[in-house]
Write a protein that holds these residues in place. Structure first.
Motif, mmCIF file in Angstrom:
data_model
loop_
_atom_site.group_PDB
_atom_site.id
_atom_site.type_symbol
_atom_site.label_atom_id
_atom_site.label_comp_id
_atom_site.label_asym_id
_atom_site.label_seq_id
_atom_site.Cartn_x
_atom_site.Cartn_y
_atom_site.Cartn_z
ATOM 1 N N GLY A 175 0.792 -1.220 0.000
ATOM 2 C CA GLY A 175 0.000 0.000 0.000
ATOM 3 C C GLY A 175 0.823 1.269 0.000
ATOM 4 N N PHE A 176 2.117 1.167 0.349
ATOM 5 C CA PHE A 176 2.941 2.374 0.501
ATOM 6 C C PHE A 176 4.307 2.160 -0.157
ATOM 7 C CE2 PHE A 176 0.353 1.426 4.272
ATOM 8 C CZ PHE A 176 -0.586 2.445 4.160
ATOM 9 N N PRO A 177 4.349 2.055 -1.495
ATOM 10 C CA PRO A 177 5.590 1.646 -2.165
ATOM 11 C C PRO A 177 6.738 2.633 -2.039
ATOM 12 C CG PRO A 177 3.938 2.331 -3.772
ATOM 13 C CD PRO A 177 3.246 2.251 -2.450
ATOM 14 N N LYS A 178 6.483 3.920 -1.870
ATOM 15 C CA LYS A 178 7.570 4.899 -1.835
ATOM 16 C C LYS A 178 7.666 5.623 -0.496
ATOM 17 C CE LYS A 178 7.501 5.710 -6.824
ATOM 18 N NZ LYS A 178 7.390 6.720 -7.899
ATOM 19 N N ALA A 179 7.033 5.094 0.525
ATOM 20 C CA ALA A 179 7.077 5.739 1.831
ATOM 21 C C ALA A 179 8.467 5.588 2.461
ATOM 22 C CB ALA A 179 6.022 5.129 2.744
ATOM 23 N N LEU A 209 5.715 6.375 14.684
ATOM 24 C CA LEU A 209 6.309 5.855 13.450
ATOM 25 C C LEU A 209 5.820 6.700 12.276
ATOM 26 C CD1 LEU A 209 5.843 2.002 14.020
ATOM 27 C CD2 LEU A 209 7.829 3.420 14.578
ATOM 28 N N PRO A 210 6.355 7.928 12.135
ATOM 29 C CA PRO A 210 5.925 8.802 11.039
ATOM 30 C C PRO A 210 6.680 8.488 9.742
ATOM 31 C CG PRO A 210 7.443 9.970 12.445
ATOM 32 C CD PRO A 210 7.298 8.604 13.047
ATOM 33 N N LEU A 211 5.993 8.636 8.640
ATOM 34 C CA LEU A 211 6.584 8.429 7.313
ATOM 35 C C LEU A 211 6.114 9.532 6.380
ATOM 36 C CD1 LEU A 211 6.075 4.576 6.813
ATOM 37 C CD2 LEU A 211 8.226 5.718 7.374
ATOM 38 N N VAL A 212 6.871 9.734 5.309
ATOM 39 C CA VAL A 212 6.482 10.644 4.230
ATOM 40 C C VAL A 212 6.672 9.909 2.910
ATOM 41 C CG1 VAL A 212 7.052 12.754 5.512
ATOM 42 C CG2 VAL A 212 8.815 11.626 4.125
ATOM 43 N N GLY A 213 6.336 10.587 1.817
ATOM 44 C CA GLY A 213 6.581 10.004 0.495
ATOM 45 C C GLY A 213 5.376 9.349 -0.135
ATOM 46 N N VAL A 214 4.216 9.432 0.498
ATOM 47 C CA VAL A 214 2.998 8.866 -0.078
ATOM 48 C C VAL A 214 2.079 10.013 -0.465
ATOM 49 C CG1 VAL A 214 1.040 7.325 0.264
ATOM 50 C CG2 VAL A 214 3.215 6.835 1.399
ATOM 51 N N GLY A 264 -3.224 -0.530 7.696
ATOM 52 C CA GLY A 264 -2.759 -1.798 7.149
ATOM 53 C C GLY A 264 -1.266 -1.987 7.163
ATOM 54 N N ILE A 265 -0.485 -1.000 7.602
ATOM 55 C CA ILE A 265 0.959 -1.159 7.604
ATOM 56 C C ILE A 265 1.350 -2.165 8.695
ATOM 57 C CG2 ILE A 265 1.521 0.703 9.239
ATOM 58 C CD1 ILE A 265 3.846 1.419 7.285
ATOM 59 N N THR A 266 2.311 -3.009 8.413
ATOM 60 C CA THR A 266 2.745 -4.058 9.339
ATOM 61 C C THR A 266 3.900 -3.559 10.199
ATOM 62 O OG1 THR A 266 2.100 -5.773 7.766
ATOM 63 C CG2 THR A 266 3.609 -6.418 9.516
ATOM 64 N N SER A 303 8.138 -5.459 3.058
ATOM 65 C CA SER A 303 6.897 -5.808 2.358
ATOM 66 C C SER A 303 5.906 -4.657 2.334
ATOM 67 C CB SER A 303 6.257 -7.032 3.023
ATOM 68 O OG SER A 303 5.989 -6.772 4.395
ATOM 69 N N ASN A 304 6.066 -3.704 3.259
ATOM 70 C CA ASN A 304 5.183 -2.531 3.258
ATOM 71 C C ASN A 304 5.496 -1.572 2.124
ATOM 72 O OD1 ASN A 304 3.673 -3.052 5.722
ATOM 73 N ND2 ASN A 304 5.561 -2.600 6.840
ATOM 74 N N PHE A 305 6.712 -1.670 1.557
ATOM 75 C CA PHE A 305 7.183 -0.616 0.659
ATOM 76 C C PHE A 305 7.580 -1.109 -0.729
ATOM 77 C CE2 PHE A 305 8.653 0.147 5.087
ATOM 78 C CZ PHE A 305 7.746 1.138 5.407
ATOM 79 N N ARG A 306 7.398 -2.393 -0.987
ATOM 80 C CA ARG A 306 7.795 -2.879 -2.307
ATOM 81 C C ARG A 306 6.914 -2.258 -3.388
ATOM 82 N NH1 ARG A 306 5.375 -7.635 -0.165
ATOM 83 N NH2 ARG A 306 3.356 -8.078 -1.156
ATOM 84 N N GLU A 307 7.508 -2.107 -4.574
ATOM 85 C CA GLU A 307 6.788 -1.525 -5.700
ATOM 86 C C GLU A 307 5.646 -2.452 -6.122
ATOM 87 O OE1 GLU A 307 7.138 1.359 -7.229
ATOM 88 O OE2 GLU A 307 8.815 2.030 -5.997
ATOM 89 N N PRO A 308 4.519 -1.896 -6.522
ATOM 90 C CA PRO A 308 3.403 -2.752 -6.968
ATOM 91 C C PRO A 308 3.773 -3.502 -8.234
ATOM 92 C CG PRO A 308 2.953 -0.447 -7.474
ATOM 93 C CD PRO A 308 4.179 -0.461 -6.616
ATOM 94 N N TYR A 309 3.184 -4.665 -8.406
ATOM 95 C CA TYR A 309 3.438 -5.487 -9.586
ATOM 96 C C TYR A 309 2.827 -4.822 -10.812
ATOM 97 C CZ TYR A 309 3.517 -9.561 -12.642
ATOM 98 O OH TYR A 309 3.726 -10.416 -13.696
#
Length: 457
Positions: A175-179, A209-214, A264-266, A303-309
């Motif tokens: 769900g968050f490939p570039k986070a 657990l803050p993230l950016v890039g989405v 949904g992030i693990t 697995s939270n950040f892999r590029e979508p297929y």
């Protein structure tokens, strides 16, 4: 008994000089003798066209293949030597060999299967019409169609839309490939695309657990505004959220009202390299880990950040030639099916029924009777398609993108590029044309011998 000598009294006159019932001798005119001038007059236009459109181009191409690029000097066999030393041309020769072996064989086999399976069904004619319809489409139109079919973007390319749909059915996309975290965040890279907390976590102290890039538009549709987690006795609580306020404002490492939770992030608790607990963040980004996570580092796995297929690279270097061959089979399998179906209709049914009465199953009837009796038709289809693929040009030129056109190159395309490209060399182009002619001649001779053999039966 006396044998009459030639010119003697007992000699028998030729049939065309024997007297009729009135005693008159008439000479019969020969069509090939007295009318040769008329025959030549009728054949002359065809011979002129044949010489101008076939013989002269062949002779001139052979002559031009021995001249240099400018056409003013004799180059000997240098142009022919380059056919087997230039990497691009050698790739074209290799691809042509693949085309000649694969495309006619697959098209003929599919045509045979379609013709046999649809022979006895009521809607067989409709099916044959649908399969044959691509033959009504020009190579240009078919190339454009399959260029779109093989498009890399799943929203445009049908092939990749199917591939992505099947893949995502069995393996959910991230769900968050570039986070990623900012340097001021309490997270750091851990290798392999994952991130871990800079400090071990403690029960009773909520974790951030803050993230950016989405991009906000890429966030889950049911994500809710993030909430700061409350402390819980004996458990590890925290919030994973997008630390970005649309339109500006907000502070880093602070849950602002307009910021969304990373639903949904693990989150994993890791001790001594082993995962001891894991949790999934809710719609507001809040998660809870058991007491076993006390003193562990929290990790956001890769697995939270892999590029979508995004599907298969159909027009990449390794698949571009099979992909184009697939489009050719789509067009010409119907042609093979129609010819084979015509031959199948002419088979003597009593032989097939006699084999079934003798106990042969359908596979034995097909393999031992139907296929051998269809051998002349199958030979016609194979030879026709082999000659056709030797001069394939349109599909390769249109479907293969510029980045992989060298990988999909064939002799006809290389002939065009060598003769009319930016660095045109008509000597090399003529040599390729002669090579194509030499490759077609054995197939034509085989076809002529086969036709003569059939005519003597």
């Amino acid at each position: 008994m006396t044998t009459a000598t030639a010119g003697g009294a007992g000699a028998v006159p030729p049939a065309d000089k024997r007297p009729d019932e009135r005693g008159r001798v008439r000479t019969r005119r020969s069509v090939t003798g007295t009318r040769r001038v008329i025959a030549a007059a009728f054949l002359l236009p065809a011979l002129v066209l044949l010489g101008a459109l076939v013989v002269y181009p062949i002779v001139y191409s052979v002559y031009r293949s021995f001249l240099d690029q400018a056409g003013t000097g004799f180059a000997g066999i240098d142009n022919y030597t380059s056919l087997f030393t230039d990497d691009t041309i050698r790739t074209a020769v290799k691809n042509n060999a693949i085309w000649v072996v694969v495309a006619p064989t697959v098209s003929t086999v599919l045509g045979l299967i379609f013709a046999v399976l649809t022979e006895r069904i009521r809607w067989g004619t409709a099916f044959k019409l649908i399969v044959f319809m691509p033959m009504a489409i020009s190579m240009l139109a078919a190339g454009i169609i399959f260029r779109l079919v093989y498009d890399q973007a799943p929203e445009r390319g049908v092939a990749n839309a199917v591939a992505v749909g099947v893949h995502d059915t069995f393996a959910a996309s991230s769900g968050f490939p570039k986070a990623h975290p900012l340097p001021v965040h309490p997270l750091k890279a851990a290798g392999g695309g994952s991130f871990v907390t800079k400090e071990p976590v403690r029960a009773g102290s909520p974790v951030q657990l803050p993230l950016v890039g989405v991009a906000p538009a890429k966030m889950p549709g049911d994500a809710e505004p993030a909430k700061a987690a409350t402390a819980a006795d004996g458990k590890i609580t925290g919030t994973a959220w997008l630390d970005f306020t649309k339109g500006g404002g907000g502070k880093p490492n602070v849950v602002d009202p307009k910021e969304l939770g990373l639903k949904g992030i693990t989150v994993e608790a890791v001790k001594d390299g082993k995962v001891v607990a894991s949790a999934t963040a809710g719609a507001d980004g809040v998660f809870t880990l058991p007491a076993s996570a006390e003193g562990a580092e929290l990790r956001l796995p890769a697995s939270n950040f892999r590029e979508p297929y995004n599907g298969v690279d159909w027009l990449g270097p390794s698949l571009v030639t099979p992909g184009i061959i697939g489009s050719y089979v789509w067009m010409w399998a119907g042609f093979a099916m129609v010819l084979i179906a015509a031959g199948l209709a002419g088979l003597p049914r009593e032989l097939l029924e006699a084999a079934r009465v003798d106990g042969a199953n359908e596979w034995q009837v097909f393999r031992r009777i139907t296929v051998p009796m269809l051998a002349p038709v199958l030979a016609v289809v194979l030879v026709t398609l082999m000659i056709n693929v030797l001069k394939i040009f349109d599909l390769v030129f249109i479907i293969a993108p510029g980045s992989t056109q060298d990988d999909a190159n064939v002799l006809a395309l290389q002939l065009y590029r060598s003769s009319f490209g930016t660095d045109a060399d008509l000597g090399v182009g003529s040599a390729i044309a002669v090579l194509l002619l030499l490759l077609v001649i054995p197939v034509m001779l085989f076809n002529i011998r086969r036709i003569r053999k059939e005519g003597r039966r």
